[in-house]
Design a protein around this motif. Structure first.
Motif, short mmCIF file in Angstrom:
data_model
loop_
_atom_site.label_atom_id
_atom_site.label_comp_id
_atom_site.label_asym_id
_atom_site.label_seq_id
_atom_site.Cartn_x
_atom_site.Cartn_y
_atom_site.Cartn_z
N UNK A 131 30.29 35.81 102.31
CA UNK A 131 29.05 35.06 102.20
C UNK A 131 29.29 33.88 101.26
N UNK A 132 28.69 32.76 101.55
CA UNK A 132 28.88 31.56 100.75
C UNK A 132 27.77 31.36 99.72
N UNK A 133 26.81 32.23 99.69
CA UNK A 133 25.63 32.08 98.84
C UNK A 133 25.99 31.74 97.40
N UNK A 134 26.86 32.52 96.79
CA UNK A 134 27.19 32.31 95.37
C UNK A 134 28.15 31.15 95.20
N UNK A 135 29.02 30.94 96.17
CA UNK A 135 29.94 29.80 96.10
C UNK A 135 29.17 28.48 96.02
N UNK A 136 28.09 28.38 96.79
CA UNK A 136 27.34 27.14 96.87
C UNK A 136 26.53 26.86 95.61
N UNK A 137 26.42 27.83 94.72
CA UNK A 137 25.70 27.63 93.46
C UNK A 137 26.60 27.11 92.34
N UNK A 138 27.91 27.14 92.55
CA UNK A 138 28.86 26.64 91.54
C UNK A 138 28.84 25.13 91.56
N UNK A 139 28.67 24.52 90.39
CA UNK A 139 28.61 23.05 90.33
C UNK A 139 29.97 22.41 90.47
N UNK A 140 31.00 22.95 89.83
CA UNK A 140 32.35 22.46 90.03
C UNK A 140 33.34 23.57 89.76
N UNK A 141 34.38 23.61 90.58
CA UNK A 141 35.39 24.66 90.46
C UNK A 141 36.70 24.12 90.99
N UNK A 142 37.75 24.29 90.21
CA UNK A 142 39.09 23.90 90.65
C UNK A 142 39.16 22.43 91.03
N UNK A 143 38.37 21.62 90.35
CA UNK A 143 38.37 20.19 90.62
C UNK A 143 39.03 19.44 89.49
N UNK A 144 39.32 18.20 89.75
CA UNK A 144 39.93 17.36 88.74
C UNK A 144 38.89 16.66 87.91
N UNK A 145 39.39 15.88 86.96
CA UNK A 145 38.49 15.11 86.12
C UNK A 145 38.37 13.70 86.68
N UNK A 146 37.25 13.08 86.54
CA UNK A 146 36.06 13.62 85.89
C UNK A 146 35.34 14.61 86.78
N UNK A 147 34.77 15.62 86.16
CA UNK A 147 34.00 16.62 86.89
C UNK A 147 32.64 16.03 87.25
#
Length: 57
Positions: free
Chosen positions: A30-46
């Motif tokens: 399920x993607x429900x909780x994934x879609x609530x994350x604002x940024x994950x495993x991303x580069x800067x600037x976030x």
């Protein structure tokens, strides 16, 4: 191959073997909780850093 059901917000990931065409299910979630994350495993600037910079002007 990824299949997403937008109504239930569930994603299924399949591996298709190019040599024999066999299909194997690798993951379902399920993607429900994934879609609530604002940024994950991303580069800067976030996204949060960009928002902060834009709000300062």
């Amino acid at each position: 191959m990824i299949i997403v059901d937008p109504q239930t917000r569930v994603m299924a990931v399949y591996h298709v073997d190019g040599s024999n065409g066999k299909v194997a299910l690798r993951s379902v979630r399920k993607l429900q909780w994934d879609l609530l994350i604002e940024d994950f495993n991303g580069g800067t600037p976030t996204p949060r850093e960009i928002r902060t910079l834009l709000n300062q002007s």
